[in-house]
Design an enzyme around this catalytic site. Sequence first.
Site, short mmCIF file in Angstrom:
data_model
loop_
_atom_site.label_atom_id
_atom_site.label_comp_id
_atom_site.label_asym_id
_atom_site.label_seq_id
_atom_site.Cartn_x
_atom_site.Cartn_y
_atom_site.Cartn_z
N CYS A 172 0.86 -1.19 0.00
CA CYS A 172 0.00 0.00 0.00
C CYS A 172 0.89 1.24 0.00
O CYS A 172 0.64 2.22 -0.71
CB CYS A 172 -0.89 0.03 1.24
SG CYS A 172 -1.84 -1.46 1.53
N HIS B 48 0.83 4.88 -1.77
CA HIS B 48 0.23 5.88 -0.88
C HIS B 48 1.18 6.46 0.15
O HIS B 48 0.80 7.36 0.90
CB HIS B 48 -0.98 5.28 -0.16
CG HIS B 48 -2.11 4.90 -1.07
ND1 HIS B 48 -2.90 5.83 -1.69
CD2 HIS B 48 -2.57 3.69 -1.47
CE1 HIS B 48 -3.82 5.20 -2.43
NE2 HIS B 48 -3.63 3.90 -2.31
N CYS C 179 -8.21 -2.07 -4.37
CA CYS C 179 -6.77 -1.81 -4.47
C CYS C 179 -5.98 -3.11 -4.45
O CYS C 179 -5.10 -3.32 -5.27
CB CYS C 179 -6.31 -0.95 -3.29
SG CYS C 179 -6.05 0.78 -3.71
N CYS D 168 -35.84 2.41 17.20
CA CYS D 168 -34.95 2.29 18.35
C CYS D 168 -34.04 3.51 18.47
O CYS D 168 -33.96 4.12 19.52
CB CYS D 168 -34.07 1.04 18.22
SG CYS D 168 -34.82 -0.45 18.87
N HIS D 169 -33.33 3.82 17.38
CA HIS D 169 -32.19 4.73 17.49
C HIS D 169 -32.55 6.21 17.39
O HIS D 169 -31.72 7.06 17.71
CB HIS D 169 -31.11 4.34 16.47
CG HIS D 169 -30.56 2.97 16.73
ND1 HIS D 169 -29.77 2.69 17.82
CD2 HIS D 169 -30.71 1.79 16.07
CE1 HIS D 169 -29.44 1.39 17.81
NE2 HIS D 169 -30.00 0.83 16.76
N ARG E 279 -22.29 -4.96 12.22
CA ARG E 279 -23.22 -4.46 13.23
C ARG E 279 -24.66 -4.43 12.67
O ARG E 279 -25.62 -4.73 13.37
CB ARG E 279 -22.78 -3.08 13.70
CG ARG E 279 -23.65 -2.42 14.74
CD ARG E 279 -23.67 -3.14 16.07
NE ARG E 279 -25.00 -3.52 16.45
CZ ARG E 279 -25.38 -3.96 17.66
NH1 ARG E 279 -24.49 -4.11 18.61
NH2 ARG E 279 -26.60 -4.28 17.90
N CYS F 281 -28.14 -6.05 14.35
CA CYS F 281 -29.40 -5.34 14.54
C CYS F 281 -30.51 -6.09 13.82
O CYS F 281 -31.58 -6.33 14.37
CB CYS F 281 -29.31 -3.92 13.99
SG CYS F 281 -28.69 -2.73 15.18
#
Lengths: 106, 147, 252
Positions: free
Chosen positions: C67, C71, C105, C171-172, C209, C213
């Site tokens: 990388c 970069h 990449c 909920c959020h 995540r 949920c």
Amino acid sequence: MARALINVPQKAKRGEIIEIKTLMSHPMETGFRPGMDGQLIPRDIIEKFVCTYNGEVVFSAQLYPAITANPFISFTTIATDSGTLVFSWTDNKGDTQVQTASIQVE
Amino acid sequence: MNTTRRQFSLLAAGASFALVTPARATPDSMKESIQAFTGGRPVTDGRIKFEISLLVENGNSVPLSVLVDSPMTKDNHVTRIGLFNEKNPMPDVAIFNLTPRSGRAQIATRMRLNDTQFITAIAEMSDGTYFSARSGVIVTMPACVEE
Amino acid sequence: MNRLVALWLVCAALPAAAQDARKSGFAFMGPDTQAMQTDDLANPGMLFVLEGDALWKAPVGASQKSCASCHGDAPQTMKGVAARYPDFDEATQAPIDLAGRIIQCRAERQGAAPPQREGHELLALTSYVAHQSRDLAIAPAQDARLASARAQGAALYSTRMGQLNFSCAQCHDDNAGGHLGAAPIPQAHPTGYPLYRLEWQALGSLQRRFRNCLSGMRAEPISAGSADAIALELFLMDRATGMKLETPAVRP
């Protein structure tokens, strides 16, 4: 790949008590958990942790499956002389990973 | 990585099966482990500052620390600190071996807690005496887990 | 008129910070978990950042380029990058998330095997890149071509789904600050991803995540890297504009 985070102060005064924190990358698979196929996932844990200071064991620990994944262990030692601290973590298959840190004592 | 609804139900079924086949430590098996640690010698309450949260958000990683009142000299120091629990699959948690070069009898680590329970810390002194401290921890269950 | 003056007085009396009711998930955690995040030597997510640092510099694939070959020094060149992702990808003419860009990449420019979503290599590299934006404000890419995906994400966020027939917003937004069982309901600001979740005992992405949920809602999970997942990420990052990145965060 051994990946561990260790903090040992680069410099210390002779006789000073220094706190050392270690964090080792390891799943600490307990051997009590069933996997997707319902079979228990084999145990894979660090069982032994040892810290030597210029060759002498100053601290060690025996770990059981109740210790968290990516085990964190913190302890203290007296800065006696400049030199090297060697940390080793040995798993239940007998494989050992080693990391070192140097300290300058004034 | 996708879990279909059917796989999910199977997982849920597997999880409940796991719940009814516990290999668990008990207050009695914890006592046995402590006896093995002390060789059956008497244990006195005190000399230990045992810090662990009363209420934890996730039992997978519970920080704790133990500080034993000791001069940590060659003749008078803590040789071992043992941690024991009564509801995980095994009663043993960890044993820490200290030396006069520790300077202070102080350790910190993170442990797993299967359930709300008492944790016991025992310190072994260089003169062969034992001291203990005990702390109760309430473990709450996280919401919306994967399986 | 009097009412307006009163309102003006109230507003003027509030400190600037209090006007932003948005809070990171960090604010909903107990002091032990907060301490685990703020101390880099105790934060297990830093183990992945450390590995990402090694991977960044290691040559891979047919090109034998790292990388860093293109970069350079990540703390310089990657600073602020995670704060503006997901971005628009010219090659595919579609939105792309940071993990997707790293896969691209690896495969196309480095000639290596494309890393797996939620695999160790991708999480380590993503957390390493995102860590370079820690403490920077989220500043979503201002490309007009992202607008439709962002709108799609907003729609997903408020669509009722699954057997429990819940939407994210119920909920959020409606119940943030309340509790689900014993667990506090946070405001769903993706400020710390990839993050170390104690429940996972590992690092994971925002899109993992989502799966948590959705399975909690008894809904069909959306797969990582899909157009839906990236749209939802676009919307949530936009909703968190100006909030500071914490990667690698720790959450219960």
